[in-house]
Design an enzyme around this catalytic site. Structure first.
Site, PDB file in Angstrom:
ATOM      1  N   GLY A   1       0.860  -0.904  -0.064  1.00  0.00           N
ATOM      2  CA  GLY A   1      -0.569   0.296  -0.361  1.00  0.00           C
ATOM      3  C   GLY A   1       0.868   1.180  -0.152  1.00  0.00           C
ATOM      4  CG  ASP A   2       3.391   1.705   3.221  1.00  0.00           C
ATOM      5  OD1 ASP A   2       2.313   1.926   3.269  1.00  0.00           O
ATOM      6  OD2 ASP A   2       3.742   1.314   4.116  1.00  0.00           O
TER       7      ASP A   2
HETATM    8  O1  LIG Z   1       1.047  -0.088  12.968  1.00  0.00           O
HETATM    9  P1  LIG Z   1       1.349   0.928  11.151  1.00  0.00           P
HETATM   10  O2  LIG Z   1       1.779   2.383  12.167  1.00  0.00           O
HETATM   11  O3  LIG Z   1      -0.919   0.943  10.589  1.00  0.00           O
HETATM   12  O4  LIG Z   1       1.518  -0.141  10.444  1.00  0.00           O
HETATM   13  C1  LIG Z   1       2.793  -0.784  10.414  1.00  0.00           C
HETATM   14  C2  LIG Z   1       3.787  -1.400   9.385  1.00  0.00           C
HETATM   15  O5  LIG Z   1       3.303  -2.239   9.657  1.00  0.00           O
HETATM   16  O6  LIG Z   1       2.885  -0.686   8.298  1.00  0.00           O
HETATM   17  C3  LIG Z   1       4.658  -1.114   6.962  1.00  0.00           C
HETATM   18  C4  LIG Z   1       3.757  -1.894   6.586  1.00  0.00           C
HETATM   19  O7  LIG Z   1       2.405  -0.433   5.424  1.00  0.00           O
HETATM   20  C5  LIG Z   1       5.377  -1.903   8.334  1.00  0.00           C
HETATM   21  O8  LIG Z   1       6.615  -0.880   7.353  1.00  0.00           O
HETATM   22  C6  LIG Z   1       5.195  -1.205  10.013  1.00  0.00           C
HETATM   23  O9  LIG Z   1       5.347  -2.516   9.922  1.00  0.00           O
END
Ligand SMILES: O=P(O)(O)OC[C@@]1(O)O[C@H](CO)[C@@H](O)[C@@H]1O
Length: 331
Positions: free
Chosen positions: A256-257
């Protein structure tokens, strides 16, 4: 310049296990460390796609130092605020099954260190240094101690300086951020379905929920729908529907990122190696959606964040169906 803020970044510890038994000692067959948190992933991917970016947010302790060292070694300049207590979290990403077969992914995300008012003030100062032409990307969950209105506040500071803002978070933080009128928010279809109380496969209902977010303040809502592609929606309704390339899901962490990074790179008119003819220039929503889909899929089909070459290989396999005349945006 794309300035990303990750309030609660993480060392992502990926482990592959042939099987997993609750209440027993399980042993992995493959481990890999990556430097994550949603905004950090966006910065890493933007850098790989050739754009100028800087990663910020909050870090703490030795794990925080390791994160900065790893991200800078990958070529992304960092400007994190250091917290005086605690440790940057370690998130465990467990993959069970065959690389080319059915894969089950389980994630355990840590709580993260507590953020105090002085640290928030320092982050606000960093955002206040942005200016015309810059982008502020606010991604991921808020760390303990952060108010749910923090993203909204930072988005307002950026807007006052003429920078555009992107928000990728959920729940109260997302709802509050809409009031600051961000350029883009990126929920997935499941998050929207939960908000609207509908089925994630009901496209019309998902578009309706996305439209609602746009009506509350977001200029565009980019809805990621996994293997089904993505939808781009504004307050008037569906702008475009994009199809993702087909492939085998190897890793959904950071997909997604990567889509956010690809979309922003596409909007900025980024040209990928070997794809010079595909790029129509800056501000083309259709190209942004295609590059977003190619980047998200390239990460999903590889063991960690994709390379620019892997993205370029998939670009021609994406397609976009334009639903309206609103195909370009003035940047
Ligand atoms: O706990 P949040 O901030 O919702 O998500 C954190 C996370 O799961 O998001 C990224 C993947 O999108 C990972 O790099 C990281 O560990």
């Amino acid at each position: 310049m794309f300035f990303t803020v990750t309030c609660n970044p993480a060392l992502d510890w990926m482990m592959r296990l042939p099987s997993f038994q609750e209440g027993a000692t399980n042993r992995s067959v493959f481990d890999e460390l990556s430097y994550g948190g949603k905004g950090v992933n966006v910065s890493t991917m933007l850098h790989r796609l050739g754009l100028e970016t800087r990663a910020s947010g909050f870090i703490a302790g030795t794990t925080g130092s390791a994160l900065v060292e790893g991200v800078e070694a990958a070529g992304v300049p960092c400007d994190f605020v250091r917290l005086l207590q605690g440790q940057t979290r370690i998130n465990v990403k467990m993959k069970r099954g065959e690389i080319q077969g059915a894969l089950e992914e389980t994630e355990i995300n840590g709580r993260g260190p507590k953020v105090g008012c002085a640290a928030v003030d320092q982050l606000r100062e960093r955002v206040a240094a942005l200016g015309e032409g810059d982008w502020l990307v606010l991604s991921g969950s808020l760390a303990p101690g952060c108010e749910s209105g923090l993203y909204a506040e930072l988005a307002r500071v950026a807007a006052e300086r003429g920078a555009r803002c992107v928000v990728d978070t959920t729940g109260a933080a997302l709802m509050a951020a809409l009031e600051a009128r961000p350029f883009l928010v990126k929920p997935n279809n499941h998050e929207l379905a939960e908000l609207a109380g509908c089925d994630a496969r009901d496209e019309a209902a998902v578009i309706g929920a996305a439209r609602d977010l746009a009506a509350r303040g977001a200029r565009y809502v980019l809805v990621s729908c996994g293997g089904d592609g993505a939808l781009l929606v504004d307050a008037d309704g569906l702008v475009a529907r994009g199809s993702a390339p087909s492939g085998v899901l190897v890793n959904s962490v950071g997909a997604g990122d990567s889509m956010v990074a690809g979309f922003l790179a596409g909007l900025a008119g980024a040209v990928l190696p070997g794809c010079e003819a595909c790029c129509p220039g800056e501000g083309d929503l259709s190209y942004a959606l295609r590059l977003g889909l190619a980047t998200g899929s390239a990460t999903a089909f590889s063991s960690s964040l994709a390379t620019a070459e892997q993205v370029a290989d998939l670009l021609s396999a994406t397609s976009v169906e334009q639903a309206t005349e609103r195909s370009a945006v003035h940047l």
